[in-house]
Design a protein around this motif. Sequence first.
Motif, short mmCIF file in Angstrom:
data_model
loop_
_atom_site.label_atom_id
_atom_site.label_comp_id
_atom_site.label_asym_id
_atom_site.label_seq_id
_atom_site.Cartn_x
_atom_site.Cartn_y
_atom_site.Cartn_z
N ASP A 13 62.82 46.23 56.95
CA ASP A 13 62.48 47.16 55.87
C ASP A 13 63.75 47.40 55.06
N LEU A 14 63.76 46.95 53.81
CA LEU A 14 64.95 47.11 52.97
C LEU A 14 65.32 48.57 52.79
N ALA A 15 64.33 49.47 52.83
CA ALA A 15 64.61 50.90 52.69
C ALA A 15 65.39 51.44 53.88
N GLN A 16 65.37 50.71 55.00
CA GLN A 16 66.13 51.11 56.18
C GLN A 16 67.37 50.24 56.36
N PHE A 55 56.58 63.25 52.69
CA PHE A 55 57.93 63.80 52.56
C PHE A 55 58.96 62.67 52.48
N ALA A 56 58.85 61.69 53.38
CA ALA A 56 59.81 60.56 53.38
C ALA A 56 59.71 59.76 52.09
N ASN A 57 58.51 59.66 51.53
CA ASN A 57 58.33 58.93 50.28
C ASN A 57 59.10 59.55 49.12
N ARG A 58 59.41 60.84 49.23
CA ARG A 58 60.21 61.49 48.19
C ARG A 58 61.66 60.99 48.21
N ILE A 59 62.11 60.55 49.36
CA ILE A 59 63.49 60.04 49.50
C ILE A 59 63.58 58.58 49.06
N LEU A 60 62.47 57.86 49.19
CA LEU A 60 62.44 56.41 48.98
C LEU A 60 63.04 55.95 47.65
N THR A 88 66.74 55.07 47.49
CA THR A 88 67.28 53.91 48.22
C THR A 88 67.54 52.71 47.31
N ASP A 89 67.07 52.78 46.05
CA ASP A 89 67.29 51.71 45.07
C ASP A 89 66.75 50.35 45.53
N THR A 90 65.66 50.37 46.27
CA THR A 90 65.06 49.12 46.74
C THR A 90 63.87 48.70 45.88
N GLY A 91 63.33 49.64 45.10
CA GLY A 91 62.15 49.35 44.30
C GLY A 91 60.89 49.17 45.12
N LEU A 92 60.92 49.57 46.38
CA LEU A 92 59.75 49.40 47.25
C LEU A 92 58.69 50.44 46.93
N PRO A 93 57.41 50.08 47.11
CA PRO A 93 56.34 51.05 46.89
C PRO A 93 56.31 52.09 48.00
N PRO A 94 55.73 53.26 47.74
CA PRO A 94 55.64 54.28 48.79
C PRO A 94 54.81 53.78 49.97
N ALA A 95 55.15 54.27 51.16
CA ALA A 95 54.33 53.97 52.34
C ALA A 95 52.98 54.64 52.19
N GLU A 96 51.94 54.00 52.71
CA GLU A 96 50.59 54.54 52.63
C GLU A 96 50.19 55.05 54.00
N THR A 98 72.96 55.61 47.65
CA THR A 98 71.97 54.70 48.23
C THR A 98 72.07 54.67 49.74
N GLN A 99 73.29 54.58 50.25
CA GLN A 99 73.49 54.49 51.70
C GLN A 99 72.98 55.73 52.41
N ASP A 100 73.32 56.93 51.89
CA ASP A 100 72.88 58.16 52.54
C ASP A 100 71.38 58.34 52.42
N ALA A 101 70.80 57.88 51.32
CA ALA A 101 69.34 57.96 51.16
C ALA A 101 68.65 57.13 52.24
N LYS A 102 69.17 55.94 52.51
CA LYS A 102 68.57 55.10 53.55
C LYS A 102 68.72 55.74 54.92
N LEU A 103 69.86 56.36 55.17
CA LEU A 103 70.05 57.03 56.46
C LEU A 103 69.08 58.19 56.64
N LEU A 104 68.92 59.01 55.61
CA LEU A 104 68.01 60.15 55.72
C LEU A 104 66.57 59.68 55.84
N TYR A 105 66.23 58.62 55.12
CA TYR A 105 64.88 58.05 55.20
C TYR A 105 64.60 57.57 56.63
N VAL A 106 65.58 56.90 57.23
CA VAL A 106 65.44 56.46 58.62
C VAL A 106 65.21 57.66 59.53
N GLY A 107 66.03 58.70 59.38
CA GLY A 107 65.92 59.87 60.25
C GLY A 107 64.55 60.53 60.17
#
Length: 695
Positions: A498-501, A542-547, A550-558, A665-674
């Motif tokens: 997952d590029l967002a992670q 909630f996690a989708n708000r952080i996505l 992450t500058d990945t351009g990925l769609p929100p999780a469903e 970007t890096q901190d966004a990915k970390l918080l998204y993972v958490g």
Amino acid sequence: METQQHPHHEEQARLQHTFQEIERQRADIGPVYHGQDYVEQLLEAKREETRQRLDLLASEPYFGRLDFREESKSEPFPLYIGKRGMDDKETGQPYIIDWRAPVASLFYSFTGGDASVTYEAPDGTIEGDIYLKRSLSIRDKTLQRVVDSYERGGDNIGLNDEFLLYKLGDKKDNRLRDIVSTIQAEQDLIIRAPRYKALIIQGAAGSGKTTIALHRLAFLLYQYQQQIRAERMIIFAPNTMFLDYISGVLPELGVGNVKQTTFAEWALDILDGNVRLADGTTEGNRWFSLEGTRPAINDETPGRFKGSLTFQKWLDDQLRVLEQNFLVDQPFEAWEGRVLPSETIREWFEVEYRHYHLAARRERLTARINRWLEMQLTNIGDPKVRKDKSKTGKQRLRAYMNKLPKADALSFYQSVFNQGSDDFIPKKILNETKAYLKKGHVLPEDLAPLVWIHHSFNGAEGLVFDHVVVDEAQDVSPFQIALLNTFMNEPSFTILGDLAQGIHAYRGVQRWDELSAMFDEQHNSYHVLKQSYRSTLEIIEFANRILPFTDTGLPPAEPVFRSGDPVDIVPLGKAADQLAAITSFIRDNQERGMRTIAIICRTDEECRLIHELMLPAGIEANLIAEGQSQYRGGVTVVPVYLAKGLEFDAVLIANANERLYARTTQDAKLLYVGCTRALHRLTLLYEGDLSPLIG
């Protein structure tokens, strides 16, 4: 909607008959053979396999029922689907269908409707109609739940997700579990994909990527029994703790002997102890500490540079230069007047031995010159003279061969960095690497290049993979994938991430085409999994708000519509409030039946401090640090960069303030993972200003 009583009674009767059939078949196997007869020992090994299969069937014989009428038949026939198959002893007909069998694919692919369905069998395409699709939950030999998701002629409204939601509501322990009873249609397509493919899977957090890959291994072993072996499959995971976490899935699916390792462990084993990783180069120290300024992440970051295909190509150029200039342009003089011409030596090396790898060519050349030397000695009649000439010749042969380069990966790697003359290697990387190599140490990003060189010198040395799984693949380099591909006859990969992670962007990929470009279109297959099954609707939204950060351009999780408690964001007035909030969170969730609870911190140091505060308060918790090999469940304190891949019933982010999770970007990915580690409950504490990533 649970089915009426009569289906439950019907299934209860069938279950009891199943247990009786299992017991009959087990009794028919007979006692264990302890004798020395070789043939009987082989037969006993087969009998023991059958005993173990029946023992596993006895606890949970099946999980699904599909009433299917083949086009050529007049009536539907109930097919019971389980993790393992079993035939009826008297009739020889399938009593339980293995979930990997072709007909079982209908159980996963069928989502409703009265249209005919087909599946591919060894004899061709089979067409027919489905009359009933039923899910069954059997635990400890007890039928606990019966859910019909389709009945021909019924209304079939809103039933498809009921059994899935029931299973997703289970509480977690310290092991990943199989999903064989709830595999979804999009997951099944990946699991059953053809063997010779490099499957690249971009999956949202909680989409089941890891379990899909493990189930795919089980399927491939079933589907291609004559062509592949478990011993030639390998799983690469991010760390040894994650390997421990997933260790129960394959045995539960009846699969053994698949090697599970990390890339570093595998590479060091290939290099056979000749290479030592430098101390103090752990990722926690180098990249996740808040002390000082972390290096900028770009293509000149050491991991990105040394993990690139450009660096691989440059190394290949250096290897070609080594081979072209390998020989010294001088004859071998065994003793005065006895000379082996340089042209003859070159003929042996470049023509006769050209098909061998360089290390073998060097060894064969040494042996060939030695044989020539022995032949010259046989022409000397005087034993004393022959002895003297032999001593001289052997010494000169050693001196001659010492002038040739060693076919040794570390020696060659040291030499190309010591030259550093063409300005290809950025100066900072050049100087850092030279300093470590001078001490005989290497960095983690040096392992793929070193194994590549070793392979160039020695070949695969009999190590051939039938299939490779690379988990958390956003954190691996293109060089690593190219290297693994050289150990295959044809590409057969399951590459998932997952590029967002991608919290290890300093050594991983930023786009999947960095990996897919290595494979031609015929062997390349890309899949996107957007559905997330792990967390509740509230946690995923909630996690989708952080996505976006992450500058990945990925769609929100469903999310699957599984609603739970709102995500709590709790401000802290002072430092002492943190321990009180943590204590309250743990006790509240334990009272709610949560079995795994994580306190996720930004850094190793923060984890250590919080763990030290918890002990005097009487809170038992496992502190996870880098290099740890086991995840024990219960209450866990873990740095966010080591939490990736794990999941917990309840998660507390210990401090989600602006200092720890800045708008990067890096901190966004970390918080998204958490945040996406939580299945049922998520709380974020913060002291000072709330992270701008949350909004």
